[in-house]
Motif scaffolding. Sequence first.
Motif, PDB file in Angstrom:
ATOM      1  N   SER A 123       0.824  -1.211   0.000  1.00  0.00           N
ATOM      2  CA  SER A 123       0.000   0.000   0.000  1.00  0.00           C
ATOM      3  C   SER A 123       0.858   1.261   0.000  1.00  0.00           C
ATOM      4  O   SER A 123       0.612   2.203  -0.755  1.00  0.00           O
ATOM      5  CB  SER A 123      -0.924   0.009   1.222  1.00  0.00           C
ATOM      6  OG  SER A 123      -1.816  -1.074   1.172  1.00  0.00           O
ATOM      7  N   ALA A 124       1.871   1.276   0.870  1.00  0.00           N
ATOM      8  CA  ALA A 124       2.727   2.458   0.979  1.00  0.00           C
ATOM      9  C   ALA A 124       3.509   2.709  -0.310  1.00  0.00           C
ATOM     10  O   ALA A 124       3.575   3.836  -0.810  1.00  0.00           O
ATOM     11  CB  ALA A 124       3.677   2.317   2.152  1.00  0.00           C
ATOM     12  N   LEU A 125       4.089   1.648  -0.872  1.00  0.00           N
ATOM     13  CA  LEU A 125       4.867   1.808  -2.106  1.00  0.00           C
ATOM     14  C   LEU A 125       3.966   2.186  -3.277  1.00  0.00           C
ATOM     15  O   LEU A 125       4.349   2.989  -4.150  1.00  0.00           O
ATOM     16  CB  LEU A 125       5.628   0.520  -2.413  1.00  0.00           C
ATOM     17  CG  LEU A 125       6.711   0.131  -1.399  1.00  0.00           C
ATOM     18  CD1 LEU A 125       7.364  -1.187  -1.803  1.00  0.00           C
ATOM     19  CD2 LEU A 125       7.773   1.234  -1.292  1.00  0.00           C
ATOM     20  N   GLY A 160       4.906  13.983  -0.223  1.00  0.00           N
ATOM     21  CA  GLY A 160       4.013  12.872   0.074  1.00  0.00           C
ATOM     22  C   GLY A 160       4.545  11.557  -0.449  1.00  0.00           C
ATOM     23  O   GLY A 160       4.489  10.528   0.248  1.00  0.00           O
ATOM     24  N   ALA A 161       5.066  11.571  -1.683  1.00  0.00           N
ATOM     25  CA  ALA A 161       5.609  10.342  -2.269  1.00  0.00           C
ATOM     26  C   ALA A 161       6.793   9.825  -1.453  1.00  0.00           C
ATOM     27  O   ALA A 161       6.912   8.620  -1.199  1.00  0.00           O
ATOM     28  CB  ALA A 161       6.022  10.598  -3.716  1.00  0.00           C
ATOM     29  N   LEU A 162       7.676  10.723  -1.029  1.00  0.00           N
ATOM     30  CA  LEU A 162       8.841  10.312  -0.239  1.00  0.00           C
ATOM     31  C   LEU A 162       8.431   9.802   1.142  1.00  0.00           C
ATOM     32  O   LEU A 162       9.034   8.853   1.667  1.00  0.00           O
ATOM     33  CB  LEU A 162       9.814  11.486  -0.099  1.00  0.00           C
ATOM     34  CG  LEU A 162      10.506  11.927  -1.397  1.00  0.00           C
ATOM     35  CD1 LEU A 162      11.362  13.165  -1.154  1.00  0.00           C
ATOM     36  CD2 LEU A 162      11.349  10.789  -1.970  1.00  0.00           C
ATOM     37  N   ALA A 163       7.398  10.413   1.734  1.00  0.00           N
ATOM     38  CA  ALA A 163       6.926   9.961   3.042  1.00  0.00           C
ATOM     39  C   ALA A 163       6.360   8.544   2.956  1.00  0.00           C
ATOM     40  O   ALA A 163       6.667   7.687   3.798  1.00  0.00           O
ATOM     41  CB  ALA A 163       5.865  10.924   3.579  1.00  0.00           C
ATOM     42  N   PHE A 164       5.554   8.274   1.939  1.00  0.00           N
ATOM     43  CA  PHE A 164       5.003   6.924   1.779  1.00  0.00           C
ATOM     44  C   PHE A 164       6.100   5.929   1.400  1.00  0.00           C
ATOM     45  O   PHE A 164       6.050   4.758   1.801  1.00  0.00           O
ATOM     46  CB  PHE A 164       3.901   6.925   0.720  1.00  0.00           C
ATOM     47  CG  PHE A 164       2.552   7.302   1.258  1.00  0.00           C
ATOM     48  CD1 PHE A 164       1.732   6.349   1.832  1.00  0.00           C
ATOM     49  CD2 PHE A 164       2.109   8.619   1.199  1.00  0.00           C
ATOM     50  CE1 PHE A 164       0.489   6.686   2.340  1.00  0.00           C
ATOM     51  CE2 PHE A 164       0.865   8.971   1.705  1.00  0.00           C
ATOM     52  CZ  PHE A 164       0.051   8.014   2.274  1.00  0.00           C
ATOM     53  N   GLY A 168       7.037   2.562   3.306  1.00  0.00           N
ATOM     54  CA  GLY A 168       7.138   1.283   2.614  1.00  0.00           C
ATOM     55  C   GLY A 168       8.437   0.561   2.900  1.00  0.00           C
ATOM     56  O   GLY A 168       8.503  -0.669   2.863  1.00  0.00           O
ATOM     57  N   ALA A 169       9.496   1.320   3.166  1.00  0.00           N
ATOM     58  CA  ALA A 169      10.786   0.700   3.515  1.00  0.00           C
ATOM     59  C   ALA A 169      10.875   0.377   5.001  1.00  0.00           C
ATOM     60  O   ALA A 169      11.536  -0.591   5.405  1.00  0.00           O
ATOM     61  CB  ALA A 169      11.921   1.640   3.115  1.00  0.00           C
ATOM     62  N   ALA A 170      10.192   1.177   5.843  1.00  0.00           N
ATOM     63  CA  ALA A 170      10.314   0.997   7.288  1.00  0.00           C
ATOM     64  C   ALA A 170       9.481  -0.169   7.802  1.00  0.00           C
ATOM     65  O   ALA A 170       9.892  -0.851   8.761  1.00  0.00           O
ATOM     66  CB  ALA A 170       9.894   2.285   8.004  1.00  0.00           C
ATOM     67  N   VAL A 171       8.323  -0.430   7.206  1.00  0.00           N
ATOM     68  CA  VAL A 171       7.445  -1.500   7.707  1.00  0.00           C
ATOM     69  C   VAL A 171       8.101  -2.875   7.610  1.00  0.00           C
ATOM     70  O   VAL A 171       8.170  -3.603   8.609  1.00  0.00           O
ATOM     71  CB  VAL A 171       6.086  -1.464   6.984  1.00  0.00           C
ATOM     72  CG1 VAL A 171       5.271  -2.715   7.301  1.00  0.00           C
ATOM     73  CG2 VAL A 171       5.310  -0.220   7.378  1.00  0.00           C
ATOM     74  N   PRO A 172       8.618  -3.304   6.441  1.00  0.00           N
ATOM     75  CA  PRO A 172       9.248  -4.640   6.394  1.00  0.00           C
ATOM     76  C   PRO A 172      10.531  -4.721   7.220  1.00  0.00           C
ATOM     77  O   PRO A 172      10.937  -5.811   7.629  1.00  0.00           O
ATOM     78  CB  PRO A 172       9.531  -4.843   4.902  1.00  0.00           C
ATOM     79  CG  PRO A 172       9.585  -3.485   4.323  1.00  0.00           C
ATOM     80  CD  PRO A 172       8.607  -2.674   5.110  1.00  0.00           C
ATOM     81  N   ALA A 173      11.165  -3.572   7.475  1.00  0.00           N
ATOM     82  CA  ALA A 173      12.384  -3.581   8.285  1.00  0.00           C
ATOM     83  C   ALA A 173      12.081  -3.585   9.775  1.00  0.00           C
ATOM     84  O   ALA A 173      13.001  -3.621  10.605  1.00  0.00           O
ATOM     85  CB  ALA A 173      13.243  -2.370   7.934  1.00  0.00           C
ATOM     86  N   GLY A 174      10.802  -3.527  10.138  1.00  0.00           N
ATOM     87  CA  GLY A 174      10.422  -3.539  11.543  1.00  0.00           C
ATOM     88  C   GLY A 174      10.574  -2.199  12.229  1.00  0.00           C
ATOM     89  O   GLY A 174      10.505  -2.116  13.453  1.00  0.00           O
ATOM     90  N   LEU A 175      10.774  -1.133  11.465  1.00  0.00           N
ATOM     91  CA  LEU A 175      10.951   0.195  12.052  1.00  0.00           C
ATOM     92  C   LEU A 175       9.644   0.954  12.193  1.00  0.00           C
ATOM     93  O   LEU A 175       9.622   2.046  12.763  1.00  0.00           O
ATOM     94  CB  LEU A 175      11.925   1.012  11.180  1.00  0.00           C
ATOM     95  CG  LEU A 175      13.319   0.412  11.000  1.00  0.00           C
ATOM     96  CD1 LEU A 175      14.149   1.272  10.047  1.00  0.00           C
ATOM     97  CD2 LEU A 175      14.014   0.282  12.351  1.00  0.00           C
ATOM     98  N   SER A 176       8.564   0.406  11.652  1.00  0.00           N
ATOM     99  CA  SER A 176       7.254   1.039  11.760  1.00  0.00           C
ATOM    100  C   SER A 176       6.204  -0.058  11.800  1.00  0.00           C
ATOM    101  O   SER A 176       6.404  -1.153  11.269  1.00  0.00           O
ATOM    102  CB  SER A 176       6.998   1.978  10.574  1.00  0.00           C
ATOM    103  OG  SER A 176       5.721   2.587  10.675  1.00  0.00           O
ATOM    104  N   VAL A 190       3.554  10.771   7.482  1.00  0.00           N
ATOM    105  CA  VAL A 190       2.813  10.322   6.298  1.00  0.00           C
ATOM    106  C   VAL A 190       1.444  10.991   6.249  1.00  0.00           C
ATOM    107  O   VAL A 190       1.004  11.477   5.204  1.00  0.00           O
ATOM    108  CB  VAL A 190       2.680   8.786   6.306  1.00  0.00           C
ATOM    109  CG1 VAL A 190       1.712   8.336   5.222  1.00  0.00           C
ATOM    110  CG2 VAL A 190       4.040   8.134   6.090  1.00  0.00           C
ATOM    111  N   ALA A 191       0.754  11.015   7.390  1.00  0.00           N
ATOM    112  CA  ALA A 191      -0.575  11.632   7.432  1.00  0.00           C
ATOM    113  C   ALA A 191      -0.503  13.130   7.138  1.00  0.00           C
ATOM    114  O   ALA A 191      -1.329  13.682   6.411  1.00  0.00           O
ATOM    115  CB  ALA A 191      -1.214  11.387   8.798  1.00  0.00           C
ATOM    116  N   LEU A 192       0.502  13.797   7.705  1.00  0.00           N
ATOM    117  CA  LEU A 192       0.668  15.235   7.444  1.00  0.00           C
ATOM    118  C   LEU A 192       0.993  15.508   5.986  1.00  0.00           C
ATOM    119  O   LEU A 192       0.604  16.545   5.438  1.00  0.00           O
ATOM    120  CB  LEU A 192       1.765  15.799   8.348  1.00  0.00           C
ATOM    121  CG  LEU A 192       1.411  15.953   9.826  1.00  0.00           C
ATOM    122  CD1 LEU A 192       2.639  16.332  10.632  1.00  0.00           C
ATOM    123  CD2 LEU A 192       0.309  16.998  10.007  1.00  0.00           C
ATOM    124  N   SER A 193       1.699  14.577   5.335  1.00  0.00           N
ATOM    125  CA  SER A 193       2.025  14.774   3.920  1.00  0.00           C
ATOM    126  C   SER A 193       0.770  14.764   3.067  1.00  0.00           C
ATOM    127  O   SER A 193       0.681  15.500   2.083  1.00  0.00           O
ATOM    128  CB  SER A 193       2.998  13.689   3.450  1.00  0.00           C
ATOM    129  OG  SER A 193       2.356  12.423   3.308  1.00  0.00           O
TER     130      SER A 193
END
Length: 325
Positions: A123-125, A160-164, A168-176, A190-193
Amino acid sequence: MQVDVGTIYFAGALVSGFCSAMIYFGGLSSRYNGLASLVLAAFALALGLALLGVRGEVSHWLSQGIGNTLLAASGLLFRFAVDEFHGRHGNSRVPLYTFGLVLLAEWASLIAGTSDVVRATVSALGTSAVFLLPVPALFREQEPSMGKFHYVAGAAFLFGALAFLARGAAVPAGLSTADPTASSPLNALVALSTLAIVVAGTFAFLSMVRQRELARLAMLDGLTEVFNRRAFMDQTKRVLSLAQRRGLSCSVVLVDLDHFNRINDKHGYRAGDEVLRQFVAQARAVLRHEDVLGRSGGGKFAMLLFATPAAGAQAVARRLQGALA
């Protein structure tokens, strides 16, 4: 301090819905190219953000499937709005293919029953990809009269694109976390973007519309709304340059209304103004879209007839003379 990310999404939904309604009910969407697509983009974004805001209270099919589909549609529609505003109706395959691939990935992850982490990453990517769609069109060279407002919208979509992308990179890495409404600095960013996209995108687009309208009014005669002398000469240069490249002949018809000053003296300036308006209406009836009509002052007008030799120009002048008689 915890941040209520869902509230930020709801705020973005309310602002986006308000902007959509303001443009639509204000009648702007029917007067300017691109604003109808902007209304749809803002409405789709409002619904998508609202569904993201209630993610914990509805199913994944509704919040992710429909919500992210609407977010993707908003990015595509905004790209179309920019292209329509500038009269660029060229190749739209890249935006459409990107949109299609994003939807295919989104719904495939849902149908396949993948984990929350995989769905959140996809979704994020995907959202990052569609939010990049308007950026090239906004950062492309614009009309000189447009100012720098398009850069504001372009920067908002890029942010916005960079925030998402970061999510997308942080979720699979366990950082989010996989839940986009969970309280965390990255989710809040992300929401503010998305809120920035709503505000900056709409403001920039309406500012571009206003600047174009001011530039258009500066080119027109205030009474008859045809080109003034300076604008007529500028348009004439462009048309003659095009005709020369294509090897076409053009003609100019000069018009001087008989006894026009006498009409002003005898019946007043309002009557004279109405005579000028009626002449313009008759002239437009005999001219084509590619011809140029201008007023040089008083009762004097000029008509540039594109791809028309002298004989054709004489025929047009006779038709206009007959209509006026």
